[in-house]
Motif scaffolding. Structure first.
Motif, PDB file in Angstrom:
ATOM      1  N   ARG A  15     -30.308  27.597 -19.366  1.00 17.32           N
ATOM      2  CA  ARG A  15     -29.654  28.788 -18.822  1.00 17.32           C
ATOM      3  C   ARG A  15     -30.072  29.042 -17.377  1.00 17.32           C
ATOM      4  NH1 ARG A  15     -32.543  32.375 -23.094  1.00 17.32           N
ATOM      5  NH2 ARG A  15     -34.346  33.133 -21.953  1.00 17.32           N
ATOM      6  N   GLN A  16     -31.329  28.714 -17.024  1.00 19.41           N
ATOM      7  CA  GLN A  16     -31.734  28.847 -15.625  1.00 19.41           C
ATOM      8  C   GLN A  16     -30.970  27.862 -14.748  1.00 19.41           C
ATOM      9  OE1 GLN A  16     -36.047  28.620 -15.757  1.00 19.41           O
ATOM     10  NE2 GLN A  16     -36.228  30.804 -16.195  1.00 19.41           N
ATOM     11  N   LYS A  17     -30.709  26.671 -15.276  1.00 19.42           N
ATOM     12  CA  LYS A  17     -29.905  25.697 -14.536  1.00 19.42           C
ATOM     13  C   LYS A  17     -28.479  26.217 -14.363  1.00 19.42           C
ATOM     14  CE  LYS A  17     -28.261  20.919 -14.420  1.00 19.42           C
ATOM     15  NZ  LYS A  17     -27.151  21.323 -13.589  1.00 19.42           N
ATOM     16  N   ALA A  18     -27.922  26.823 -15.403  1.00 14.99           N
ATOM     17  CA  ALA A  18     -26.568  27.375 -15.302  1.00 14.99           C
ATOM     18  C   ALA A  18     -26.515  28.449 -14.224  1.00 14.99           C
ATOM     19  CB  ALA A  18     -26.107  27.935 -16.652  1.00 14.99           C
ATOM     20  N   PHE A  19     -27.520  29.322 -14.182  1.00  9.65           N
ATOM     21  CA  PHE A  19     -27.551  30.357 -13.153  1.00  9.65           C
ATOM     22  C   PHE A  19     -27.722  29.749 -11.765  1.00  9.65           C
ATOM     23  CE2 PHE A  19     -28.809  33.481 -16.583  1.00  9.65           C
ATOM     24  CZ  PHE A  19     -27.696  34.310 -16.432  1.00  9.65           C
ATOM     25  N   SER A  20     -28.552  28.728 -11.641  1.00 10.28           N
ATOM     26  CA  SER A  20     -28.721  28.048 -10.346  1.00 10.28           C
ATOM     27  C   SER A  20     -27.420  27.392  -9.904  1.00 10.28           C
ATOM     28  CB  SER A  20     -29.822  26.987 -10.433  1.00 10.28           C
ATOM     29  OG  SER A  20     -31.071  27.587 -10.610  1.00 10.28           O
ATOM     30  N   ASP A  21     -26.725  26.762 -10.858  1.00  5.89           N
ATOM     31  CA  ASP A  21     -25.433  26.141 -10.546  1.00  5.89           C
ATOM     32  C   ASP A  21     -24.422  27.194 -10.093  1.00  5.89           C
ATOM     33  OD1 ASP A  21     -26.476  23.674 -11.233  1.00  5.89           O
ATOM     34  OD2 ASP A  21     -25.467  23.584 -13.184  1.00  5.89           O
ATOM     35  N   ILE A  22     -24.437  28.345 -10.743  1.00  7.90           N
ATOM     36  CA  ILE A  22     -23.527  29.428 -10.357  1.00  7.90           C
ATOM     37  C   ILE A  22     -23.823  29.869  -8.930  1.00  7.90           C
ATOM     38  CG2 ILE A  22     -23.021  31.885 -10.760  1.00  7.90           C
ATOM     39  CD1 ILE A  22     -23.224  31.205 -13.806  1.00  7.90           C
ATOM     40  N   GLU A  23     -25.086  30.035  -8.626  1.00  9.94           N
ATOM     41  CA  GLU A  23     -25.461  30.452  -7.275  1.00  9.94           C
ATOM     42  C   GLU A  23     -25.024  29.420  -6.233  1.00  9.94           C
ATOM     43  OE1 GLU A  23     -29.397  32.025  -4.807  1.00  9.94           O
ATOM     44  OE2 GLU A  23     -29.671  31.076  -6.757  1.00  9.94           O
ATOM     45  N   SER A  24     -25.305  28.145  -6.498  1.00 10.95           N
ATOM     46  CA  SER A  24     -24.967  27.118  -5.506  1.00 10.95           C
ATOM     47  C   SER A  24     -23.454  26.917  -5.388  1.00 10.95           C
ATOM     48  CB  SER A  24     -25.672  25.798  -5.822  1.00 10.95           C
ATOM     49  OG  SER A  24     -25.217  25.260  -7.037  1.00 10.95           O
ATOM     50  N   GLN A  25     -22.718  26.954  -6.493  1.00 10.64           N
ATOM     51  CA  GLN A  25     -21.270  26.762  -6.436  1.00 10.64           C
ATOM     52  C   GLN A  25     -20.566  27.969  -5.802  1.00 10.64           C
ATOM     53  OE1 GLN A  25     -19.621  23.854  -6.985  1.00 10.64           O
ATOM     54  NE2 GLN A  25     -21.709  23.111  -7.203  1.00 10.64           N
ATOM     55  N   THR A  26     -21.140  29.157  -5.970  1.00 10.55           N
ATOM     56  CA  THR A  26     -20.590  30.340  -5.295  1.00 10.55           C
ATOM     57  C   THR A  26     -20.702  30.162  -3.785  1.00 10.55           C
ATOM     58  OG1 THR A  26     -21.087  31.793  -7.159  1.00 10.55           O
ATOM     59  CG2 THR A  26     -20.796  32.852  -5.019  1.00 10.55           C
ATOM     60  N   LYS A  27     -21.841  29.629  -3.340  1.00 11.69           N
ATOM     61  CA  LYS A  27     -22.023  29.356  -1.904  1.00 11.69           C
ATOM     62  C   LYS A  27     -21.032  28.310  -1.417  1.00 11.69           C
ATOM     63  CE  LYS A  27     -26.901  30.620  -1.751  1.00 11.69           C
ATOM     64  NZ  LYS A  27     -28.286  30.130  -1.641  1.00 11.69           N
ATOM     65  N   VAL A  28     -20.780  27.292  -2.235  1.00 17.04           N
ATOM     66  CA  VAL A  28     -19.813  26.248  -1.876  1.00 17.04           C
ATOM     67  C   VAL A  28     -18.425  26.866  -1.692  1.00 17.04           C
ATOM     68  CG1 VAL A  28     -18.579  24.199  -2.746  1.00 17.04           C
ATOM     69  CG2 VAL A  28     -21.077  24.330  -2.922  1.00 17.04           C
ATOM     70  N   VAL A  29     -18.025  27.702  -2.647  1.00 13.18           N
ATOM     71  CA  VAL A  29     -16.703  28.343  -2.569  1.00 13.18           C
ATOM     72  C   VAL A  29     -16.601  29.183  -1.301  1.00 13.18           C
ATOM     73  CG1 VAL A  29     -15.221  30.105  -3.635  1.00 13.18           C
ATOM     74  CG2 VAL A  29     -16.234  28.310  -5.055  1.00 13.18           C
ATOM     75  N   LYS A  30     -17.618  29.975  -1.010  1.00 15.22           N
ATOM     76  CA  LYS A  30     -17.597  30.814   0.195  1.00 15.22           C
ATOM     77  C   LYS A  30     -17.529  29.969   1.467  1.00 15.22           C
ATOM     78  CE  LYS A  30     -20.053  34.866  -1.496  1.00 15.22           C
ATOM     79  NZ  LYS A  30     -21.257  35.689  -1.332  1.00 15.22           N
ATOM     80  N   LYS A  31     -18.286  28.888   1.497  1.00 13.32           N
ATOM     81  CA  LYS A  31     -18.286  28.013   2.671  1.00 13.32           C
ATOM     82  C   LYS A  31     -16.914  27.399   2.885  1.00 13.32           C
ATOM     83  CE  LYS A  31     -20.822  24.216   4.803  1.00 13.32           C
ATOM     84  NZ  LYS A  31     -21.883  23.239   4.676  1.00 13.32           N
ATOM     85  N   ILE A  32     -16.280  26.953   1.807  1.00 18.56           N
ATOM     86  CA  ILE A  32     -14.942  26.360   1.918  1.00 18.56           C
ATOM     87  C   ILE A  32     -13.949  27.417   2.408  1.00 18.56           C
ATOM     88  CG2 ILE A  32     -13.011  25.370   0.619  1.00 18.56           C
ATOM     89  CD1 ILE A  32     -15.137  23.999  -1.181  1.00 18.56           C
ATOM     90  N   LEU A  33     -14.043  28.628   1.879  1.00 19.34           N
ATOM     91  CA  LEU A  33     -13.125  29.690   2.289  1.00 19.34           C
ATOM     92  C   LEU A  33     -13.311  30.073   3.746  1.00 19.34           C
ATOM     93  CD1 LEU A  33     -13.076  32.156  -0.744  1.00 19.34           C
ATOM     94  CD2 LEU A  33     -11.257  30.612   0.006  1.00 19.34           C
ATOM     95  N   ASN A  34     -14.531  29.996   4.236  1.00 14.57           N
ATOM     96  CA  ASN A  34     -14.823  30.393   5.612  1.00 14.57           C
ATOM     97  C   ASN A  34     -14.595  29.272   6.623  1.00 14.57           C
ATOM     98  OD1 ASN A  34     -15.511  32.996   4.838  1.00 14.57           O
ATOM     99  ND2 ASN A  34     -17.639  32.455   4.478  1.00 14.57           N
TER     100      ASN A  34
END
Length: 154
Positions: A39-58
């Motif tokens: 579950r900690q890995k899932a939360f880490s993945d969520i954090e990193s993929q959220t950053k990826v999405v924001k970077k792509i959008l920006n």
């Protein structure tokens, strides 16, 4: 002597077969650690993929393929959290006891987070930055609320 040996052997076998034996407890602790790690890995993945999405959008040009891939990972990681806070996984966790003691609100917040990330994925499929941003805002708002209520700082 033979009778004593048989009784000792019987006691040992009974001890090993119960869930409170030291070996069983080690297995339970190992399983709990695996669940916590997952579950900690899932939360880490969520954090990193959220950053990826924001970077792509920006970025200057939206890479819809990578955006869709990242958003699908967000949905998968948030879905992986369903049932990841099982009883017995409190020790060693960063989550507060109330996650297990009063799980209704916590589970509702997890569901809202997942719905936000589902909206992000739908927006990526439709190539709608407006919908992606709405989904991100909803998911991140839920994350912040959940952290304030359910995450220990130490």
């Amino acid at each position: 002597m033979f009778i004593q040996y048989s009784k000792t052997k019987l006691v040992l076998l009974l001890a090993l077969s119960t869930s409170t034996s030291p070996l069983a407890l080690c297995a339970q602790d190992s399983n709990a650690k695996d669940i916590i790690d997952a579950r900690q890995k899932a939360f880490s993945d969520i954090e990193s993929q959220t950053k990826v999405v924001k970077k792509i959008l920006n970025g200057n040009e939206t890479d819809w393929s990578n955006l869709l891939e990242a958003s699908n990972q967000l949905v998968a990681s948030s879905d992986a959290l369903k049932g990841a806070f099982v009883s017995g996984t409190q020790v060693g966790s960063k989550a507060r006891e109330s996650v297990w003691g009063k799980p209704e609100k916590f589970n509702r917040l997890l569901q809202q987070m997942e719905e936000g990330y589902q909206q992000v994925a739908l927006g990526a499929q439709k190539q709608s930055t407006v919908e992606i941003e709405k989904g991100l805002k909803a998911a991140e708002s839920t994350c912040k609320s959940c952290h304030r209520s359910y995450r220990s700082r130490w």
